[in-house]
Design an enzyme around this catalytic site. Structure first.
Site, PDB file in Angstrom:
ATOM      1  CG  HIS A   1      -2.157  -0.789   1.054  1.00 44.10           C
ATOM      2  ND1 HIS A   1      -3.407  -0.228   1.022  1.00 44.10           N
ATOM      3  CD2 HIS A   1      -2.358  -2.107   0.871  1.00 44.10           C
ATOM      4  CE1 HIS A   1      -4.323  -1.160   0.841  1.00 44.10           C
ATOM      5  NE2 HIS A   1      -3.714  -2.304   0.759  1.00 44.10           N
TER       6      HIS A   1
ATOM      7  CG  ASP B   1      -4.300   3.020   2.230  1.00 44.68           C
ATOM      8  OD1 ASP B   1      -3.394   2.379   1.679  1.00 44.68           O
ATOM      9  OD2 ASP B   1      -5.488   2.624   2.298  1.00 44.68           O
TER      10      ASP B   1
HETATM   11  O1  LIG Z   1      -1.693  -6.214   4.366  1.00 45.70           O
HETATM   12  C1  LIG Z   1      -2.888  -6.540   4.770  1.00 45.70           C
HETATM   13  C2  LIG Z   1      -3.089  -7.100   6.016  1.00 45.70           C
HETATM   14  C3  LIG Z   1      -4.381  -7.418   6.406  1.00 45.70           C
HETATM   15  O2  LIG Z   1      -4.564  -7.967   7.598  1.00 45.70           O
HETATM   16  C4  LIG Z   1      -5.476  -7.182   5.594  1.00 45.70           C
HETATM   17  C5  LIG Z   1      -5.274  -6.615   4.357  1.00 45.70           C
HETATM   18  O3  LIG Z   1      -6.348  -6.378   3.549  1.00 45.70           O
HETATM   19  C6  LIG Z   1      -6.192  -5.796   2.351  1.00 45.70           C
HETATM   20  C7  LIG Z   1      -7.422  -5.528   1.583  1.00 45.70           C
HETATM   21  C8  LIG Z   1      -8.660  -5.725   2.197  1.00 45.70           C
HETATM   22  C9  LIG Z   1      -9.833  -5.463   1.513  1.00 45.70           C
HETATM   23  C10 LIG Z   1      -9.774  -4.992   0.208  1.00 45.70           C
HETATM   24  O4  LIG Z   1     -10.942  -4.704  -0.462  1.00 45.70           O
HETATM   25  C11 LIG Z   1      -8.554  -4.787  -0.413  1.00 45.70           C
HETATM   26  C12 LIG Z   1      -7.381  -5.059   0.271  1.00 45.70           C
HETATM   27  C13 LIG Z   1      -4.914  -5.491   1.906  1.00 45.70           C
HETATM   28  O5  LIG Z   1      -4.743  -4.937   0.686  1.00 45.70           O
HETATM   29  C14 LIG Z   1      -3.727  -5.410  -0.175  1.00 45.70           C
HETATM   30  O6  LIG Z   1      -3.767  -4.465  -1.189  1.00 45.70           O
HETATM   31  C15 LIG Z   1      -2.880  -4.728  -2.263  1.00 45.70           C
HETATM   32  C16 LIG Z   1      -3.001  -3.592  -3.246  1.00 45.70           C
HETATM   33  O7  LIG Z   1      -2.426  -2.451  -2.678  1.00 45.70           O
HETATM   34  C17 LIG Z   1      -3.221  -6.067  -2.927  1.00 45.70           C
HETATM   35  O8  LIG Z   1      -4.459  -5.968  -3.590  1.00 45.70           O
HETATM   36  C18 LIG Z   1      -3.231  -7.170  -1.905  1.00 45.70           C
HETATM   37  O9  LIG Z   1      -3.805  -8.337  -2.489  1.00 45.70           O
HETATM   38  C19 LIG Z   1      -4.078  -6.806  -0.687  1.00 45.70           C
HETATM   39  O10 LIG Z   1      -3.794  -7.757   0.320  1.00 45.70           O
HETATM   40  C20 LIG Z   1      -3.797  -5.724   2.671  1.00 45.70           C
HETATM   41  C21 LIG Z   1      -3.986  -6.286   3.917  1.00 45.70           C
END
Ligand SMILES: [O-]c1cc(O)cc2[o+]c(-c3ccc(O)cc3)c(O[C@@H]3O[C@H](CO)[C@H](O)[C@H](O)[C@H]3O)cc12
Ligand SMILES: O=c1ccn([C@@H]2O[C@H](COP(=O)(O)OP(=O)(O)O)[C@@H](O)[C@H]2O)c(=O)[nH]1
Length: 449
Positions: free
Chosen positions: A19, A118
């Site tokens: 992120h 964010d």
């Molecule tokens: O790093 C993370 C740790 C955690 O406990 C939860 C999440 O959730 C999400 C997320 C949740 C819901 C959603 O609609 C989107 C994302 C996280 O986002 C990460 O974003 C990345 C793009 O920037 C990518 O798409 C990853 O697959 C996602 O995991 C991070 C964490």
């Protein structure tokens, strides 16, 4: 495209997953276009160290890293629960960022003129209102997933009463008729809806209409229906990506010699494997994946970050030393643009999907959590630019069939055609008169006041 206005932008980064990196990339673009703006990048020390070492931002001295408290008490002993550090961080907000902003103002001697955060940080709406400045939120995942969070109440009320196992599609939401309830991130309609992360997602969906603008690492042409619907619910929706195409090509490090190794292979002949910055498949899945690659004699480049598990592949690597290469980190953008890569075996993280589209590489997806199942559905059923592994986990036979499908079957040819069309649309979006370029000019005006 340059603006001369002065100002001080406070930037609030989510330090987990990927992120903070796209947020810093966007800040680098804004800083280059508005050299008189100062940017205070508030993030944990650990995440700042990582992103500022990997992202070569325009060295104009106007972007300053500020470390905020990570929420971990002195002497804390971790239980090993994967979410623990995330929940400790969430619990300490928003005080951590309010304190960080105060320090940044004191150090710079400049009042904040814009808050860029964010999109997870729903409390930024109140912070911006108290400061009398615009709030710009950045959503770093797919347009479809932010739309899910905007419709959480409707999803819960419509699906309520249906058993957890009833597989419903979201045909009652514009552009989501092919999305299944089981594809949704935890916290929307399944999992612990009271968990801190679930509450954050729910609050985000409620507060985003207060944002002056929602910026996204995507491009309008990828999903007009969903993006038009978001525009009907939010003040301003600015798709300014794909970031890896919108920013000028950066110098990159290739300490493991990935590119020279790829140069020795024929076009579309090999598989690139990577599961993002957080995840590693289980030992059983790793072995199944390795056996499938060996059985199919598919050359592979594998970015494998978990040093504690890599020895599981030692015997495999001895047998396949002339077939493949395992590295701890790869220049993924450049790898996915290399002609030799014929398929990307991925966890379906959004940055990875976006980069695969930019490179024109079809995917074999093995989603794990968060938005990844939803992204996998988009890849397989909406855009038809890849497949998900059968049964949701790597098995030797299932992975062999997926490799055959992409490399040898008519369906694989169709995937390559489809992703080629999306790749062209992505490149047009970031061209001089493209939609993302126009949206970036609007974003620059908002951020620079
Ligand atoms: O790093 C993370 C740790 C955690 O406990 C939860 C999440 O959730 C999400 C997320 C949740 C819901 C959603 O609609 C989107 C994302 C996280 O986002 C990460 O974003 C990345 C793009 O920037 C990518 O798409 C990853 O697959 C996602 O995991 C991070 C964490
Ligand atoms: O060896 C690697 C592994 C990952 N990445 C980058 O790490 C990011 C992973 O982001 P994604 O959203 O796919 O997954 P997450 O890390 O959030 O799970 C992408 O930008 C990749 O290009 C990279 O450059 N080299």
């Amino acid at each position: 495209m340059q603006v001369t206005k002065q100002g001080h932008v406070a930037v609030l980064a989510f330090p987990f997953g990927t992120h903070a990196a796209p947020l810093l990339t966007l800040v680098g673009r804004l800083s280059a276009a508005a050299p008189n703006l100062k940017f205070s990048f508030l993030n944990t020390a650990k995440s700042n160290e990582k992103v500022f070492s990997k992202i070569k931002i325009a060295e104009n001295g106007n972007i300053k890293a500020h470390n905020v408290y990570d929420g971990v008490p002195e002497g804390h002993v971790f239980s090993g629960h994967p979410l623990e550090s995330v929940e400790l961080f969430l619990k300490a907000m928003p005080e951590t960022f309010k304190n960080g902003v105060k320090e940044a103002v004191k150090e710079s001697g400049m009042k904040v003129t814009c808050l860029l955060s964010d999109a997870f940080f729903w409390f930024s709406g109140d912070m911006a209102a108290e400061m009398g400045v615009p709030w710009v939120a950045l959503w770093t995942a797919a347009p479809c997933s932010i739309s899910v969070h905007m419709y959480t109440d409707l999803i819960r009320s419509t699906l309520k009463g249906n058993g957890e196992n009833v597989d419903q599609t979201l045909k009652f939401i514009p552009g989501m008729s092919a999305i299944h309830a089981k594809d949704l991130p935890d916290g929307v309609c399944h999992g612990n809806l009271e968990a801190p992360f679930s509450c954050m997602l729910d609050n985000m969906g409620r507060m985003l209409p207060r944002a002056t603008a929602l910026a996204m690492n995507s491009f309008e042409e990828i999903d007009h229906t969903i993006i038009d619907d978001l525009k009907s619910k939010l003040k301003m929706v600015l798709n300014v990506g794909p970031f890896n195409l919108a920013s000028p090509p950066q110098s990159f490090s290739d300490e493991s010699g990935c590119i020279p190794w790829l140069d020795k292979h024929r076009a579309s002949s090999l598989a690139y494997l990577c599961f993002g910055s957080i995840l590693t498949p289980s030992p059983n899945e790793l072995m199944a994946l390795a056996e499938a690659l060996e059985a199919q004699k598919v050359p592979f480049l594998w970015s494998f970050r978990d040093s504690s598990k890599v020895q599981l592949l030692d015997k495999f690597l001895e047998r396949t030393s002339t077939l493949g290469k395992i590295v701890p980190w790869s220049p993924q953008l450049q790898v996915l643009e290399h002609a030799s890569v014929g398929v990307f075996i991925t966890h379906a993280g959004w940055n990875s999907i976006s980069e695969s589209i930019a490179g024109g590489v079809p995917m074999i997806c093995r989603p794990f959590f968060a938005d990844q199942p939803l992204n996998g559905r988009l890849v397989e059923d909406i855009w038809k630019i890849g497949v998900n592994v059968e049964g949701g986990v790597f098995t030797k036979c299932g992975t062999m069939r997926a490799l055959d499908l992409v490399f040898k079957a008519e369906q694989g040819k169709m995937m390559r055609e489809n992703i080629g069309i999306l790749k062209k649309k992505a490149r047009e979006a970031v061209a001089t008169d493209g939609s993302s370029t126009k949206n970036f000019k609007t974003l620059l005006e908002v951020v620079s006041g």
